[in-house]
Write a protein that holds these residues in place. Structure first.
Motif, short mmCIF file in Angstrom:
data_model
loop_
_atom_site.label_atom_id
_atom_site.label_comp_id
_atom_site.label_asym_id
_atom_site.label_seq_id
_atom_site.Cartn_x
_atom_site.Cartn_y
_atom_site.Cartn_z
N GLN A 12 0.83 -1.20 0.00
CA GLN A 12 0.00 0.00 0.00
C GLN A 12 0.87 1.26 0.00
O GLN A 12 2.01 1.23 0.49
N PRO A 13 0.35 2.35 -0.52
CA PRO A 13 1.10 3.62 -0.45
C PRO A 13 1.49 3.93 0.99
O PRO A 13 0.69 3.77 1.91
N GLY A 15 3.77 2.28 2.51
CA GLY A 15 4.35 1.06 3.07
C GLY A 15 5.82 0.91 2.74
O GLY A 15 6.44 1.77 2.11
N VAL A 122 2.72 -0.69 -6.05
CA VAL A 122 2.28 0.15 -4.94
C VAL A 122 0.86 0.63 -5.27
O VAL A 122 0.66 1.43 -6.19
N SER A 123 -0.08 0.13 -4.54
CA SER A 123 -1.47 0.44 -4.83
C SER A 123 -2.33 0.17 -3.62
O SER A 123 -2.04 -0.73 -2.81
N SER A 124 -3.40 0.95 -3.50
CA SER A 124 -4.35 0.71 -2.41
C SER A 124 -5.49 -0.17 -2.91
O SER A 124 -6.40 -0.48 -2.15
#
Length: 124
Positions: A12-13, A15, A122-124
């Motif tokens: 996640q962003p 992280g 990188v993604s939610s």
């Protein structure tokens, strides 16, 4: 000769991730190790470099302050720890043996050996 990057994945962003690079088949201690990345549709770019014996480090501006590169020569392994990851950090990350002991002229055109990459998303 084999270089293998590992440790990628979905994060996640904001992280963190630590990538590893293991090597065999060449004189690891004679080469600086560079980390590079390639995002979809973009050219491969440098992230960080660490020299062979003294462990001196270099970071690209976008990585400075939120990345740490290290190596354990006895284990023929290098690491790239990345913090505060952003969606723009999404890419395939590669490690490579630089054609030098140090990082003075490191770059994607100065490579002795490339490793297999590992995907960081990188993604939610």
């Amino acid at each position: 000769v084999q270089l293998q990057a590992s440790g990628g994945g979905l994060v996640q962003p904001g992280g963190s991730l630590t990538l590893s690079c293991t090597a065999s088949g060449f004189s690891w201690e004679n080469y600086a190790i560079g980390w590079f990345r390639q995002a979809p549709g973009k050219e491969r770019e440098g992230v960080s470099c660490i020299s062979s014996i003294l462990g001196r480090t270099v970071y690209k501006d976008f990585a400075e302050g939120r990345s740490t590169v290290s190596r354990v020569n006895a284990n023929r392994t290098a690491y790239l720890q990345m913090n505060n990851l952003k969606p723009d950090d999404t890419a395939v990350y590669y490690c490579a043996a630089i054609l030098s002991f140090d990082c003075a002229a490191w770059g994607p055109n100065n490579i002795a050996y490339w490793g297999q990459g590992t995907l960081v998303t990188v993604s939610s």
